[in-house]
Design an enzyme around this catalytic site. Structure first.
Site, PDB file in Angstrom:
ATOM      1  CG  HIS A  76     -19.610  -4.660  -9.241  1.00 53.01           C
ATOM      2  ND1 HIS A  76     -19.009  -3.647  -9.989  1.00 53.01           N
ATOM      3  CD2 HIS A  76     -19.514  -4.284  -8.010  1.00 53.01           C
ATOM      4  CE1 HIS A  76     -18.190  -2.805  -9.055  1.00 53.01           C
ATOM      5  NE2 HIS A  76     -18.654  -2.950  -7.959  1.00 53.01           N
TER       6      HIS A  76
ATOM      7  NE  ARG B 195     -15.205   1.044  -8.890  1.00 50.02           N
ATOM      8  CZ  ARG B 195     -15.710   0.629  -7.981  1.00 50.02           C
ATOM      9  NH1 ARG B 195     -15.744  -0.603  -7.589  1.00 50.02           N
ATOM     10  NH2 ARG B 195     -16.467   1.433  -7.144  1.00 50.02           N
TER      11      ARG B 195
ATOM     12  CD  GLU C 240     -17.954  -3.931 -13.575  1.00 51.02           C
ATOM     13  OE1 GLU C 240     -17.329  -4.470 -12.806  1.00 51.02           O
ATOM     14  OE2 GLU C 240     -18.887  -3.126 -12.573  1.00 51.02           O
TER      15      GLU C 240
ATOM     16  CG  ASP D 208     -17.965  -8.857  -7.299  1.00 47.93           C
ATOM     17  OD1 ASP D 208     -18.616  -9.732  -7.753  1.00 47.93           O
ATOM     18  OD2 ASP D 208     -17.951  -7.888  -6.853  1.00 47.93           O
TER      19      ASP D 208
ATOM     20  CG  ASP E   8      -2.176   0.983   1.124  1.00 43.92           C
ATOM     21  OD1 ASP E   8      -1.873   2.248   1.030  1.00 43.92           O
ATOM     22  OD2 ASP E   8      -3.262   0.576   1.272  1.00 43.92           O
TER      23      ASP E   8
HETATM   24  P1  NAD Z   1      -9.905   2.700   0.934  1.00 44.37           P
HETATM   25  O1  NAD Z   1      -9.923   4.089   0.249  1.00 44.37           O
HETATM   26  O2  NAD Z   1     -10.256   2.446   2.332  1.00 44.37           O
HETATM   27  O3  NAD Z   1      -8.730   1.860   0.710  1.00 44.37           O
HETATM   28  C1  NAD Z   1      -7.989   1.812  -0.421  1.00 44.37           C
HETATM   29  C2  NAD Z   1      -6.559   1.450   0.098  1.00 44.37           C
HETATM   30  O4  NAD Z   1      -5.706   1.728  -1.269  1.00 44.37           O
HETATM   31  C3  NAD Z   1      -6.033   2.811   0.884  1.00 44.37           C
HETATM   32  O5  NAD Z   1      -5.226   2.393   1.605  1.00 44.37           O
HETATM   33  C4  NAD Z   1      -4.820   3.533  -0.336  1.00 44.37           C
HETATM   34  O6  NAD Z   1      -3.813   4.070   0.435  1.00 44.37           O
HETATM   35  C5  NAD Z   1      -4.559   2.198  -1.306  1.00 44.37           C
HETATM   36  N1  NAD Z   1      -4.009   2.846  -2.566  1.00 44.37           N
HETATM   37  C6  NAD Z   1      -4.182   3.839  -3.210  1.00 44.37           C
HETATM   38  N2  NAD Z   1      -3.283   3.941  -4.320  1.00 44.37           N
HETATM   39  C7  NAD Z   1      -2.710   2.701  -4.164  1.00 44.37           C
HETATM   40  C8  NAD Z   1      -1.681   2.040  -4.932  1.00 44.37           C
HETATM   41  N3  NAD Z   1      -1.303   2.662  -6.475  1.00 44.37           N
HETATM   42  N4  NAD Z   1      -1.175   1.001  -4.965  1.00 44.37           N
HETATM   43  C9  NAD Z   1      -1.494   0.310  -3.537  1.00 44.37           C
HETATM   44  N5  NAD Z   1      -2.412   0.725  -2.879  1.00 44.37           N
HETATM   45  C10 NAD Z   1      -3.042   1.943  -3.087  1.00 44.37           C
HETATM   46  O7  NAD Z   1     -10.918   1.804   0.038  1.00 44.37           O
HETATM   47  P2  NAD Z   1     -11.903   0.534   0.239  1.00 44.37           P
HETATM   48  O8  NAD Z   1     -13.242   1.079   0.744  1.00 44.37           O
HETATM   49  O9  NAD Z   1     -11.254  -0.585   0.902  1.00 44.37           O
HETATM   50  O10 NAD Z   1     -12.272   0.033  -1.254  1.00 44.37           O
HETATM   51  C11 NAD Z   1     -11.288  -0.448  -2.078  1.00 44.37           C
HETATM   52  C12 NAD Z   1     -11.839  -0.585  -3.415  1.00 44.37           C
HETATM   53  O11 NAD Z   1     -12.884  -1.629  -3.423  1.00 44.37           O
HETATM   54  C13 NAD Z   1     -12.344   0.614  -3.846  1.00 44.37           C
HETATM   55  O12 NAD Z   1     -11.447   1.475  -4.542  1.00 44.37           O
HETATM   56  C14 NAD Z   1     -13.694   0.262  -4.867  1.00 44.37           C
HETATM   57  O13 NAD Z   1     -12.910   0.341  -6.004  1.00 44.37           O
HETATM   58  C15 NAD Z   1     -13.689  -1.308  -4.510  1.00 44.37           C
HETATM   59  N6  NAD Z   1     -15.010  -1.608  -4.144  1.00 44.37           N
HETATM   60  C16 NAD Z   1     -15.717  -2.830  -4.831  1.00 44.37           C
HETATM   61  C17 NAD Z   1     -16.859  -3.185  -4.539  1.00 44.37           C
HETATM   62  C18 NAD Z   1     -17.607  -4.351  -4.937  1.00 44.37           C
HETATM   63  O14 NAD Z   1     -18.900  -4.518  -4.993  1.00 44.37           O
HETATM   64  N7  NAD Z   1     -16.814  -5.254  -5.591  1.00 44.37           N
HETATM   65  C19 NAD Z   1     -17.541  -2.434  -3.198  1.00 44.37           C
HETATM   66  C20 NAD Z   1     -17.035  -1.565  -2.789  1.00 44.37           C
HETATM   67  C21 NAD Z   1     -15.517  -0.920  -3.158  1.00 44.37           C
END
Ligand code: NAD
Length: 338
Positions: A300, A239, A268, A263, A179
Site C-alpha cells: 500500500h 482496495r 492487509e 499494492d 465505469d
Molecule cells: P474516484 O472516485 O475519482 O474514481 C472512482 C471511479 O470508479 C468513478 O469514476 C466511479 O464512477 C467508478 N465506479 C464506482 N463504482 C464502480 C463500479 N461498480 N464499477 C466500475 N466503476 C465504478 O476515485 P479515485 O481517486 O480515482 O480512486 C480510486 C480508488 O483508488 C479509491 O477508491 C481508493 O480505493 C484507491 N486508492 C488507492 C491508493 C493507494 O495508495 N493504493 C491511494 C488512493 C486511492
C-alpha cells in the site's frame, strides 16, 4: 462550532505522518496528539480529551468504535485518505459525528505506481536487480512482452483511472474501460467503454481503479477469471477486497492468470505499514501469494510521494479548519441517498 484550535487524536501515526503534519500545522494552531496505535474499539479510548480523530486506510471505524468515540466527545472523523470503506458512515451520522476525507491528493502518485508495477512485473526488474547484484547476468526467465499493441482494461475511470489511461496510452495500446459513469473526456481520447464481459474477454492487462463498495467486493472472483484471456495480468492498486484472493490463487495455479501485481490486499490490516520481518506471518493466503514467481506485491505504497503526503496533510487540516469554522466541509462524506 467556532473552536479554531481543536485537539486532534491522530491514529496509525508513523514518522512521515508527524513530519508532514507538523510542517503544515505551522500555518494552523491545531494541537495534534500522535498515537502509533491503529484505531479500533480497543484503542478508541485514547481519543479522550480530543474533538477530532484523524484516521487512515486501515483504521477500523466501525459502529462500536464510533460509539466509544461519541462518549469521548469526538465531533469529527478526519480521514487522511480518499477511500472511506473503513468507516460506518450511517452510524457516524446517527451519532452526529461528521466524517471528512481527502478526495484527491495526487492521482499521479497512484497512477504512476500502477504503471511502475506493470513494467517491473512484465520485465521482471525486481528479479533482474538481485541477479545482477549477485553476478548472475543470464537472461533466462526474464523475458517480458511488448506493451505496444496490447489491450489494456481499466475498471473505474475516475481521477486515478483517468491519469492511468493517459499514461498507458503513450505505449501505443488499445484501451477498453468500464465505469458506471463513463468519462466523456476519455472517450474523446479514443478510449472505448465496454461492459465487463467484453473487457475480461479481450484484455491482456486489467487494472482496477474503482472504489470498494458492496457492488465491487470480490468483483474479481472465479467467474470473472474464467471469462478472462489466458495469461492475463491483473493489477490492483485500489482496495484489496476487490479481488477474491483464493480465486486468484487458483487462477495463478492453473496458469490462467499470467501475472498479478498488488499494492493492496484484502487482509492487509494485519500486515501492511508494519515491520514484521522478525515475525512469523500467520496469513497463509498472503504467504501463498508471495510464493508465485509471477506475483509482485507492494505494501500500500502507491500514494506515497512527497507531493501526495504534503497534500494529504494540507487538505486534512483545511477540512478540520473549515468544519470548526462553518459546521460543515466540502469534503464531508454523506451516506448514500441522504
Ligand atoms: P474516484 O472516485 O475519482 O474514481 C472512482 C471511479 O470508479 C468513478 O469514476 C466511479 O464512477 C467508478 N465506479 C464506482 N463504482 C464502480 C463500479 N461498480 N464499477 C466500475 N466503476 C465504478 O476515485 P479515485 O481517486 O480515482 O480512486 C480510486 C480508488 O483508488 C479509491 O477508491 C481508493 O480505493 C484507491 N486508492 C488507492 C491508493 C493507494 O495508495 N493504493 C491511494 C488512493 C486511492
Amino acid at each position: 462550532m467556532q473552536n479554531q484550535s481543536p485537539k486532534i487524536a491522530v491514529f496509525s501515526t508513523k514518522n512521515w505522518v508527524i513530519q508532514a503534519f507538523d510542517e503544515v500545522n505551522k500555518n494552523h494552531s491545531f494541537e495534534p496528539s500522535y498515537f502509533e496505535a491503529r484505531l479500533d474499539k480497543k484503542t478508541a479510548p485514547l481519543a479522550a480529551g480530543h474533538e477530532v480523530v484523524c484516521a487512515f486506510v486501515n483504521d477500523k471505524v466501525d459502529a462500536k468504535t464510533l460509539e466509544i468515540l461519541k462518549t469521548q466527545g469526538i465531533k469529527l472523523i478526519a480521514l487522511r485518505c480518499a477511500g472511506f470503506n473503513n468507516v460506518d458512515i450511517e452510524k457516524a451520522q446517527e451519532l452526529d459525528i461528521a466524517v471528512v476525507r481527502v478526495p484527491a491528493y495526487s492521482p499521479y502518485a497512484v497512477a504512476e505506481h500502477t504503471l511502475g508495477l506493470i513494467l517491473a512485473l512484465n520485465r521482471k526488474l525486481h528479479k533482474a536487480y538481485h541477479r545482477v547484484r549477485d553476478g548472475n547476468f543470464a537472461l533466462d526467465g526474464l523475458m517480458g512482452f511488448d506493451l505496444h499493441q496490447k489491450t489494456i482494461g481499466i475498471i473505474g475511470t475516475g481521477k486515478i483511472g483517468q491519469v492511468f489511461c493517459q499514461l498507458i496510452k503513450g505505449f501505443g495500446v488499445r484501451i477498453l474501460a468500464y465505469d458506471k459513469y463513463p468519462n466523456e473526456e476519455l472517450k474523446n481520447l479514443g478510449i472505448e467503454y465496454v461492459e465487463l464481459p467484453k473487457l475480461y474477454q479481450q484484455c491482456d492487462i486489467i487494472s482496477l481503479h474503482c472504489p470498494l463498495t458492496y457492488e465491487t467486493y470480490h468483483m474479481i472472483n472465479e467467474y470473472a477469471i474464467v471469462a478472462m484471456k489466458p495469461g492475463v495480468m491483473i493489477v490492483n492498486t485500489s482496495r484489496g477486497p476487490l479481488i477474491d484472493s483464493n480465486a486468484v490463487i487458483e487462477g495463478l495455479k492453473k496458469g490462467k492468470v499470467g501475472n498479478l501485481a498488488l499494492d493492496v490486499y484484502e487482509e492487509e490490516e494485519a500486515l501492511f505499514f508494519e515491520d514484521l520481518s522478525e515475525k512469523v506471518i500467520q496469513d497463509d493466503t498472503f504467504v501463498r501469494l508471495q510464493t508465485f514467481p509471477n506475483v509482485l506485491i507492494t505494501a500500500h505504497q502507491a500514494f506515497f510521494t512527497k507531493e501526495a503526503v504534503h497534500n494529504i496533510a494540507e487538505t486534512t487540516f483545511a477540512n478540520i479548519a473549515e468544519f470548526f469554522k462553518t459546521g460543515k466541509s466540502a469534503n464531508q462524506v454523506i451516506p448514500v441517498g441522504k
